[in-house]
Design a protein around this motif. Structure first.
Motif, short mmCIF file in Angstrom:
data_model
loop_
_atom_site.label_atom_id
_atom_site.label_comp_id
_atom_site.label_asym_id
_atom_site.label_seq_id
_atom_site.Cartn_x
_atom_site.Cartn_y
_atom_site.Cartn_z
N HIS A 80 -2.57 7.63 6.33
CA HIS A 80 -4.00 7.36 6.21
C HIS A 80 -4.40 7.08 4.76
CE1 HIS A 80 -4.30 8.32 10.36
NE2 HIS A 80 -3.97 9.58 10.19
N LEU A 81 -3.72 7.71 3.81
CA LEU A 81 -4.00 7.40 2.40
C LEU A 81 -3.54 6.00 2.05
CD1 LEU A 81 -5.09 8.41 -0.30
CD2 LEU A 81 -2.81 9.27 -0.83
N SER A 82 -2.40 5.58 2.62
CA SER A 82 -1.93 4.20 2.42
C SER A 82 -2.96 3.21 2.98
CB SER A 82 -0.58 3.99 3.11
OG SER A 82 0.42 4.79 2.54
N ALA B 121 0.82 -1.22 0.00
CA ALA B 121 0.00 0.00 0.00
C ALA B 121 0.85 1.26 0.00
CB ALA B 121 -0.92 -0.01 1.22
N GLN B 122 1.98 1.23 0.67
CA GLN B 122 2.83 2.42 0.71
C GLN B 122 3.43 2.72 -0.65
OE1 GLN B 122 5.46 3.07 4.01
NE2 GLN B 122 4.41 1.56 5.25
N ALA B 123 3.83 1.67 -1.37
CA ALA B 123 4.40 1.87 -2.70
C ALA B 123 3.36 2.46 -3.65
CB ALA B 123 4.94 0.55 -3.25
N VAL B 124 2.12 1.99 -3.53
CA VAL B 124 1.04 2.52 -4.36
C VAL B 124 0.80 3.98 -4.04
CG1 VAL B 124 -1.44 2.37 -4.84
CG2 VAL B 124 -0.08 0.28 -4.64
N THR B 125 0.82 4.32 -2.77
CA THR B 125 0.53 5.68 -2.33
C THR B 125 1.63 6.65 -2.73
OG1 THR B 125 -0.62 4.71 -0.45
CG2 THR B 125 -0.19 7.06 -0.34
N LYS B 126 2.86 6.18 -2.78
CA LYS B 126 3.98 7.05 -3.15
C LYS B 126 3.83 7.63 -4.54
CE LYS B 126 7.49 5.03 -0.12
NZ LYS B 126 8.70 4.17 -0.03
#
Length: 375
Positions: A86-88, A58-63
């Motif tokens: 929170h977006l992640s 999820a963090q990679a997607v959010t970046k």
């Protein structure tokens, strides 16, 4: 029957939960086919996992969303709310919803749930009613933002606590319906195969991230004044959250920082220890302590300050758990536990009782009661 297990999988903070998560996954596998969301295929590498791995970082997607890294949303109160985290969580939650549409899970077991993010989802999400959230600590709800979110969402999901002592807190203090609070004890956390660190050979180990700087300072002052560890040839190591609280006289060592040890190093310390010490603040609260579980799962005695959970374990497993309120009481407890042939039979009985209480058979009984109507 299909079950989904999902952890927030924030690498910085939850890497140490991998073994803990694997025990929950294998427990859930007694009831059906388990899917596990994790940030990479090798997230649980080296652990025997009876589940299908579904990678989603999820963090990679959010970046990829540059707006959330701009100065516009990284200042003042907005920055304090940590929008990237929170977006992640939002992206992970949306992924779970889409996965559920395809797989039709009987229920979803979440080892973490972002309360601020969930507030925006709960009322329209098709998975809200079948969410079981593992509550690591009721102390989280002391945060006023979390409390605001909790007021609207608290009875929309099931809450799983690992300690019986927490139930009154969830029901009476936070107003969660009793039928929404379930007790499933923390599973055993036996040390897996590790690359052992030969430098991690200390009889007394206190490396929890929950250690109190004030309590560690008392131990340092005690050693400086009395030379207890040096006189008795006992090697001891403690961790302090205070980066300036460094000490090493050859017998007592104090290291600093949080989450700084690799799993191999951390478990090497536990494997070589005779006793684990928990110098926590007494306001630590009624919540699970991973250090107690690590100790008893691997047949290591533990000594801790008088916080509620430690007092409960000291009543239940008297031969292997001690509570101390003063340094003289800590000294007495160490002498009793480290003394040769001191209560070995009673200690063995307590260790066996702890393991039986958290065996797969016992876990199955607790889980059947919690998941009644879903399995």
């Amino acid at each position: 029957m299909r079950i989904l297990f999902v952890n927030i999988c924030e690498k910085r903070a939850f890497e140490g939960h991998r073994l803990h998560d694997s025990e929950w996954v294998n427990g859930l596998a007694m009831f059906g086919e388990v899917d596990v969301i994790c940030p990479s295929r090798n997230w649980y590498q080296g652990l025997e996992l009876h589940a299908r791995i579904i990678p989603f970082d999820a963090q990679a997607v959010t970046k990829g969303d540059k707006f959330w890294h701009s100065k516009a949303v990284n200042r003042g109160i907005i920055r304090r709310l940590d929008p990237f985290v929170h977006l992640s969580s939002h992206n992970l939650y949306r992924f779970v919803e889409k996965l559920d549409q395809k797989r039709h899970y009987a229920f979803i077991f979440a080892a973490h749930l972002d309360p601020i993010m969930f507030l925006a989802h709960y009322w329209c999400s098709p998975i809200t009613g079948k969410l079981f959230v593992l509550e690591h600590t009721p102390e989280l709800y002391k945060n006023r933002y979390v409390r605001i979110c909790l007021e609207r969402t608290k009875n929309r999901v099931h809450h799983v606590t690992m300690e019986k002592i927490c139930v009154p807190m969830y029901v009476n203090r936070y107003g969660i319906d009793r039928d929404k609070v379930h007790v499933i004890p923390h599973p055993c956390n036996k040390i897996p195969d590790i690359k052992e660190n030969t430098d991690a050979d200390f009889a007394v180990v206190g490396l929890s991230n929950s250690n109190s700087p004030q309590k560690v300072a008392q131990i340092i002052a005690w050693e400086k004044k009395s030379g207890y560890f040096r006189k008795h040839h006992i090697k001891a190591v403690f961790r302090s959250p205070d980066k300036n609280q460094v000490y090493d006289d050859g017998w007592l060592r104090v290291i600093t920082g949080r989450l700084s040890l690799s799993l191999d190093d951390y478990y090497s310390y536990i494997k070589n220890a005779a006793v684990l010490v928990l110098p926590f603040d007494e306001n630590f609260g009624a919540r699970t302590s991973g250090t107690i579980i690590d100790a008893l799962s691997n047949k290591k005695c533990c000594i801790g300050t008088a916080f509620p959970t430690m007092k409960g374990y000291a009543r239940e497993y008297r031969a292997v758990c001690r509570v101390y309120r003063t340094i003289p009481e800590l000294e007495k407890a160490l002498a009793e536990i480290l003394g040769k042939n001191s209560g070995q039979k009673a200690a063995e009985e307590d260790f066996n009782s702890f393991e039986k209480d958290r065996s797969m058979d016992s876990m199955k009984v607790y889980m059947e009661k919690a998941f009644m109507g879903y399995i």
